[in-house]
Design a protein around this motif. Sequence first.
Motif, PDB file in Angstrom:
ATOM      1  N   LEU A  31       0.949  -2.149  -2.145  1.00  0.00           N
ATOM      2  CA  LEU A  31      -0.430  -1.411  -1.546  1.00  0.00           C
ATOM      3  C   LEU A  31       0.457  -0.033  -0.906  1.00  0.00           C
ATOM      4  CD1 LEU A  31      -3.418  -1.325   0.026  1.00  0.00           C
ATOM      5  CD2 LEU A  31      -1.960  -2.085   2.008  1.00  0.00           C
ATOM      6  N   TYR A  32       2.116   0.102  -0.701  1.00  0.00           N
ATOM      7  CA  TYR A  32       2.016   0.767   0.041  1.00  0.00           C
ATOM      8  C   TYR A  32       2.494   2.090  -0.972  1.00  0.00           C
ATOM      9  CZ  TYR A  32       1.677  -1.960   3.897  1.00  0.00           C
ATOM     10  OH  TYR A  32       1.383  -2.386   4.650  1.00  0.00           O
ATOM     11  N   PHE A  33       2.847   1.483  -2.289  1.00  0.00           N
ATOM     12  CA  PHE A  33       3.253   1.755  -3.287  1.00  0.00           C
ATOM     13  C   PHE A  33       2.008   2.828  -4.305  1.00  0.00           C
ATOM     14  CE2 PHE A  33       6.990   0.112  -2.660  1.00  0.00           C
ATOM     15  CZ  PHE A  33       7.475   1.312  -2.610  1.00  0.00           C
ATOM     16  N   LYS A  34       0.423   2.893  -3.845  1.00  0.00           N
ATOM     17  CA  LYS A  34      -0.546   2.976  -4.582  1.00  0.00           C
ATOM     18  C   LYS A  34      -0.287   4.913  -4.634  1.00  0.00           C
ATOM     19  CE  LYS A  34      -3.362  -0.858  -4.858  1.00  0.00           C
ATOM     20  NZ  LYS A  34      -4.898  -1.598  -4.506  1.00  0.00           N
ATOM     21  N   PRO A  35      -0.877   5.268  -5.365  1.00  0.00           N
ATOM     22  CA  PRO A  35      -0.934   6.933  -5.782  1.00  0.00           C
ATOM     23  C   PRO A  35      -1.952   7.856  -4.410  1.00  0.00           C
ATOM     24  CG  PRO A  35      -1.390   5.990  -7.622  1.00  0.00           C
ATOM     25  CD  PRO A  35      -1.144   4.317  -6.686  1.00  0.00           C
ATOM     26  N   ASN A  36      -2.873   6.400  -3.890  1.00  0.00           N
ATOM     27  CA  ASN A  36      -4.030   6.516  -3.254  1.00  0.00           C
ATOM     28  C   ASN A  36      -3.638   6.789  -2.197  1.00  0.00           C
ATOM     29  OD1 ASN A  36      -4.745   4.626  -3.165  1.00  0.00           O
ATOM     30  ND2 ASN A  36      -6.271   4.233  -2.348  1.00  0.00           N
ATOM     31  N   ASN A  37      -2.276   5.988  -1.827  1.00  0.00           N
ATOM     32  CA  ASN A  37      -1.568   6.041   0.063  1.00  0.00           C
ATOM     33  C   ASN A  37      -0.567   7.008  -0.089  1.00  0.00           C
ATOM     34  OD1 ASN A  37      -3.343   4.950   0.786  1.00  0.00           O
ATOM     35  ND2 ASN A  37      -2.960   2.619  -0.109  1.00  0.00           N
ATOM     36  N   LYS A  38       0.555   7.967  -1.150  1.00  0.00           N
ATOM     37  CA  LYS A  38       1.456   8.469  -1.483  1.00  0.00           C
ATOM     38  C   LYS A  38       1.563   9.219   0.042  1.00  0.00           C
ATOM     39  CE  LYS A  38       4.212  11.149  -4.239  1.00  0.00           C
ATOM     40  NZ  LYS A  38       4.596  11.760  -5.553  1.00  0.00           N
ATOM     41  N   ALA A  39       0.357  10.310   0.055  1.00  0.00           N
ATOM     42  CA  ALA A  39       0.686  11.820   0.603  1.00  0.00           C
ATOM     43  C   ALA A  39      -0.313  11.559   1.938  1.00  0.00           C
ATOM     44  CB  ALA A  39      -0.442  12.427   0.839  1.00  0.00           C
ATOM     45  N   LYS A  40      -0.246   9.952   2.714  1.00  0.00           N
ATOM     46  CA  LYS A  40      -0.362   9.638   4.295  1.00  0.00           C
ATOM     47  C   LYS A  40       0.765   8.542   4.334  1.00  0.00           C
ATOM     48  CE  LYS A  40      -2.571   6.427   7.309  1.00  0.00           C
ATOM     49  NZ  LYS A  40      -3.447   5.993   7.273  1.00  0.00           N
TER      50      LYS A  40
END
Length: 68
Positions: A43-52
């Motif tokens: 979950l923490y490596f998903k592209p949509n979570n990268k910036a956060k």
Amino acid sequence: MKIRELYEESIKGDHGSLSLLIEFLVFEKRVLSFDDHISELDLYFKPNNKAKMNRLLLDYKNKIGESA
């Protein structure tokens, strides 16, 4: 493989960012444990979570740097 094993390998392999991520999720946020399977990290490596995640990890790194 358990998160503990990945964490140990990240330290041996000098993968500081991965070590920091695991420490953040296990110690700071307490959303994972060292006994969880590494797939829990997906979950923490998903592209949509990268910036956060980058922002949170930078803040955490500064926090632990100040207390050390």
